[in-house]
Design an enzyme around this catalytic site. Sequence first.
Site, PDB file in Angstrom:
ATOM      1  N   MET A  76       4.440   8.794   3.228  1.00  0.00           N
ATOM      2  CA  MET A  76       5.692   9.238   2.627  1.00  0.00           C
ATOM      3  C   MET A  76       6.125   8.389   1.451  1.00  0.00           C
ATOM      4  SD  MET A  76       7.690  10.050   6.185  1.00  0.00           S
ATOM      5  CE  MET A  76       9.069  10.867   5.390  1.00  0.00           C
ATOM      6  N   VAL A 110       4.831   1.038   0.347  1.00  0.00           N
ATOM      7  CA  VAL A 110       5.248  -0.007   1.276  1.00  0.00           C
ATOM      8  C   VAL A 110       5.128  -1.346   0.563  1.00  0.00           C
ATOM      9  CG1 VAL A 110       4.918  -1.036   3.547  1.00  0.00           C
ATOM     10  CG2 VAL A 110       4.374   1.379   3.190  1.00  0.00           C
ATOM     11  N   ASP A 134       0.515  10.060  16.033  1.00  0.00           N
ATOM     12  CA  ASP A 134      -0.476   9.681  15.021  1.00  0.00           C
ATOM     13  C   ASP A 134      -1.131   8.351  15.387  1.00  0.00           C
ATOM     14  OD1 ASP A 134      -2.002  10.128  12.763  1.00  0.00           O
ATOM     15  OD2 ASP A 134      -0.560   9.208  11.390  1.00  0.00           O
ATOM     16  N   GLY A 145       0.825  -1.201   0.000  1.00  0.00           N
ATOM     17  CA  GLY A 145       0.000   0.000   0.000  1.00  0.00           C
ATOM     18  C   GLY A 145       0.853   1.241   0.000  1.00  0.00           C
ATOM     19  N   LYS A 198       9.552   0.062   3.587  1.00  0.00           N
ATOM     20  CA  LYS A 198       8.920   1.366   3.394  1.00  0.00           C
ATOM     21  C   LYS A 198       9.886   2.275   2.636  1.00  0.00           C
ATOM     22  CE  LYS A 198       6.166   4.781   5.849  1.00  0.00           C
ATOM     23  NZ  LYS A 198       5.557   5.146   7.145  1.00  0.00           N
ATOM     24  N   GLY A 214       1.930   4.717   1.983  1.00  0.00           N
ATOM     25  CA  GLY A 214       1.933   5.426   3.244  1.00  0.00           C
ATOM     26  C   GLY A 214       1.998   6.920   3.014  1.00  0.00           C
TER      27      GLY A 214
END
Length: 465
Positions: free
Chosen positions: A31, A34, A147, A27, A49, A29
């Site tokens: 930034m 991933v 977060d 998916g 990542k 992220g």
Amino acid sequence: MKKFNLLYDSTIAMTKIGRYRILHELGAGAMGLVYRGVDTIIDRVVAIKTIKMGKAITNVNLKDMLTLFYQEVRIAGKLSHPNIATIFDVGEFNDIHYFVMEYVDGVNLKSIIMEKASFRLIEKVGLLIQIANALHYAHQRGVIHRDIKPANIMIVSDDKRAVRDYQVKIMDFGIAMLSSSNTGIGKQSSERILGTPSYMSPEQISGLELDRQTDIFSLACLAYEFLAGKKPFSAPTLPELFQKIKTTTPTQLYKIDPTIPEDLSKCILKGLEKNKEYRYQSAGEFADELEIFHNREELLETQKLDISKEYADKEFLQSLKRNYAFFSDFSIDELNTIYNISLKLSYKKGDVIFKENTVGSKMFIIISGQVKITKQFDDSGTETILNVLKLGECFGEMSIISAAPRFAAAVAETDCSLIAINEVILRTSEPRLCLKLYKNLAIILTEKLKKSDAKVNALLARMKN
């Protein structure tokens, strides 16, 4: 609120990053992308990542973005906890900056809430305790997540247990900050607010300097949504949402769902106090309040089992005094008090009582049957039996004074019944008895350290000769 986004050329198929073979994309992220991959050297499945600098379009400058990316690695790399995803490696490959982390094969809490997955209330509270304790661990090391939200919590199920056993993994320290940092990177400002709006604390949306209290507020938002199935604050626009977070008290949970006890509802709303001075002062304190409720529910369930009440007789309690150092200076009345406030649990042969490298708040006394203590010394999955414990013996006692991961696993060698002493319950309801246990444990650990030092000194002396 300014955000940055990253664009990738989807026509370029990634097959390898450094020594890591790409299996598929997991998916996107905040930034970058991933991936699920494999470490080709040690054959371990990992999550990777990435940031691809050449394709970045951002509202903050490139240097800040890269600094933020490596900050995630540096911060998460400080943490080693069973309920926090582990960082393994970091590097750069063909203009792609990446870090490699533990691959967590589970479902995120956001999906669980959206799909209204079937969880009992006691199971939900158990998961919230894990999150709170893991956050407390991070906060004690100067790390604030900033977060906390359902999408950043992974839930992993273990089918090897006699009952459903769920483990939490906190993910994505991408906008975390070091509370002691002087770099300025982690500081908030009204022009650069990082986080997810529905779970932000009042101080976070105001661009104020943050501390651990912001994570406590976000955890309470998550807990409210997990228990009630709806967010504590919602509005059609961002300004209206922020105004509600600053000024509106959410509806009590028991008014939304009558099956939620009023004291649990008050517990969650304390975490949602606008003034952080009125919230829990630590995530550990939040976890303790949840643990009290959880233990009460466990007691109600175990009372239905009617396990071996005769073991609370004087003869059994005397045997604890005679045979185990923890209880040698306890009176019979004191031991009886501990027995009465503790859980009585029953396991079938082969049931896992607790796993290696998990965190728990209970120590156990065997009141019937036998328990084996096992440990894995490599990745082969082979378990070595360290000990077989019998009637009256204790195990898991390190959890009484430390939230460190379990050194070994405990498995029922035969059908067995146990007393489970919960450190939180003992500390809050019988602090004097808890202090005696702490003292006795400290003495025993000191003696073990002295013996270890003597062995090391003897070994060094032989080496010199």
